[in-house]
Design a protein around this motif. Structure first.
Motif: not given
Ligand SMILES: C[S@@+](CC[C@H](N)C(=O)[O-])C[C@H]1O[C@@H](n2cnc3c(N)ncnc32)[C@H](O)[C@@H]1O
Length: 463
Positions: A59-78
């Motif tokens: 992820y990259v941090t901006h002023a008040r939030h960050a934007r990320g990209r998935v490297l790996q799904v460790l535990t997938p949501s149901a």
């Protein structure tokens, strides 16, 4: 809208900034469709994630939030499902945002997007709205593609969600009506070849639009499709291209062309002043037909009933399009003033309203004008008791909310606001402190995406 611009700006900044790596749990889906998780209180937006996912992200941090990209799904949501469209995974198609979520999770995401956005931007608490849904696939009656010139011929497709400058070649689209996909597949060889020539330019838009609502058609085979080509400077070969396209697929009913930056003069019907400039965005003129005709019918019924709760005698239908609602109201004996800036839409509304208006609704009429200009110049005898607003994504002009707030409008009892963008709806609600939300209902006009249509019924009173 502003969020879309923000995301693009973030994207170009992100490509220059160093990334950090972390593990986080996704809590919810934000407007726009990204999953959101928190790192020490910092909101991190990560596309293509699901609530409940545990993901490793860069992820990259901006002023008040960050934007990320998935490297790996460790535990997938149901809530995760396998996306059915190859372009969603292989090309990271930006047309859909939520194909990886099951239907229930998508429904919850869209309902919460509306509620959260109205709270965050509109500073209003509303109940979690219900969502009216129908078919989940093959519902779109329009498909708009970008065409990019290649050394020989053209490539036609959509943009990846993380690279809006790139276009991948589209083979299929599971949310578009099958007739549109099939016409596109027949056209592709002609477009790839580039002969006869397309308009002179480097980038074009090609819209495919069903001429008739699939509801009304006997069978898909009976449907016809209009093509709308936009962009470039001029199109010397339009006639021969049209002949070749129709020979390739007789379902093509016609080919319309608009060079870059269409601008339509709006006649000032009030005082004959110099015409104002009205630039339809994304060819609104051709967008009268709703994207999803089945859900659009449910929405129109809801709006008609919501207007009826104010026992109206005089309604303004603002942003009236081709006048379907105005005609229905006039048929019900209500005097309607339909306001529509696009001359083609207004002309179509005139035809419908003329047929429908009689008896108490005989005074109904259509004004081809900008809503923000027409409303403030209404005479005292023309003031409505109910207003319907159905603006484009950018919402209503500030002059419209000022007019709705003005003391002179105290005869106004109700406003029915139809919105396809929760952010601009919320902004406009924040400008209407003397109106309270009496009811809110969502319509699932765009399954598989983060978009949602909302109808907000407003009545006078403290918010
Ligand atoms: C979301 S569409 C709604 C159309 C119609 N009410 C319907 O249900 O199909 C918005 C319409 O508003 C028109 N429009 C956009 N900006 C406008 C403005 N400032 N004043 C008047 N009409 C406008 C567009 O041409 C378009 O027909």
């Amino acid at each position: 809208m502003s969020r879309g611009r923000g995301r693009n700006a973030d994207r170009s900044r992100s490509s220059r900034l160093p990334e950090s790596v972390a593990t986080l749990t996704i809590d919810r889906i934000a407007a726009g469709g990204d999953g959101v998780g928190r790192l020490d209180g910092l909101a991190v937006f990560v596309p293509r994630t699901a609530p409940g996912d545990v993901v490793q992200v860069a992820y990259v941090t901006h002023a008040r939030h960050a934007r990320g990209r998935v490297l790996q799904v460790l535990t997938p949501s149901a809530a995760r499902v396998e996306p059915i469209c190859v372009h969603y995974t292989q090309d990271r198609c930006g047309g859909c945002q939520l194909q990886h979520l099951n239907a229930d999770a998508q429904t919850e995401a869209r309902r919460h997007i509306v509620q959260d956005t109205v709270a965050r931007i509109g500073k209003r608490d509303i109940p979690l709205p219900a969502l009216v849904s129908d078919v989940a696939w093959g519902y779109r009656s329009r498909l708009t593609l970008t065409l990019l010139r290649r050394s020989a011929g053209w490539v036609g497709g959509l943009h990846p969600h993380d690279d809006p400058a790139r276009v991948f070649a589209l083979e299929t689209c599971h949310i578009a009506h099958p007739a549109l996909v099939s016409v596109w597949q027949t056209l592709r060889p002609l477009i790839r070849k580039g002969s006869p020539a397309l308009p002179v330019g480097e980038t074009l838009r090609l819209g495919l639009r069903l001429d008739e609502s699939p509801e009304g058609a006997e069978a898909t085979a009976a449907l016809t499709v209009a093509l709308v080509v936009e962009g470039g400077t001029h199109w010397p070969d339009q006639e021969s291209w049209t002949v070749a396209a129709r020979a390739a697929d007789p379902r093509i009913s016609g080919v319309w062309y608009t060079p870059t930056a269409p601008t339509t003069a709006v006649r000032d019907t009030k005082n004959d002043a110099a015409p104002a400039e009205y630039a339809p965005q994304a060819r609104e003129a051709l967008a009268f037909a709703q994207v999803n005709p089945v859900v659009a019918t449910a929405l129109r019924d809801y709006v008609f009933d919501a207007v009826g709760t104010f026992a109206p005698t005089r309604v303004v239908d603002a942003y009236a399009g081709s006048g379907a609602l105005a005609a229905r109201l006039a048929t019900a004996g209500i005097s309607v003033l339909a306001i529509e800036a696009d001359p083609a839409g207004a002309a179509s509304a005139v035809e419908k309203v003329q047929v429908a208006a009689s008896g108490p609704s005989a005074s109904s009429r259509v004004l081809c004008d900008l809503v923000e200009r027409a409303l403030p110049s209404l005479g005292s005898g023309e003031r409505p008791d109910t207003v319907v607003l159905n603006p484009p994504r950018r919402g209503v002009h500030a002059d419209v909310t000022t007019w709705l707030e003005a003391d002179a409008q105290h005869g106004l009892r109700g406003v029915v606001y139809i919105s396809c963008d929760p952010a601009t709806l919320a902004r406009d609600l924040s400008r209407l402190p003397s109106w309270q939300v009496a009811a809110v209902q969502c319509f699932d006009m765009f399954p598989q995406t983060a978009h949602v249509e909302t109808v907000c019924v407003l009545q006078r009173g403290p918010r």
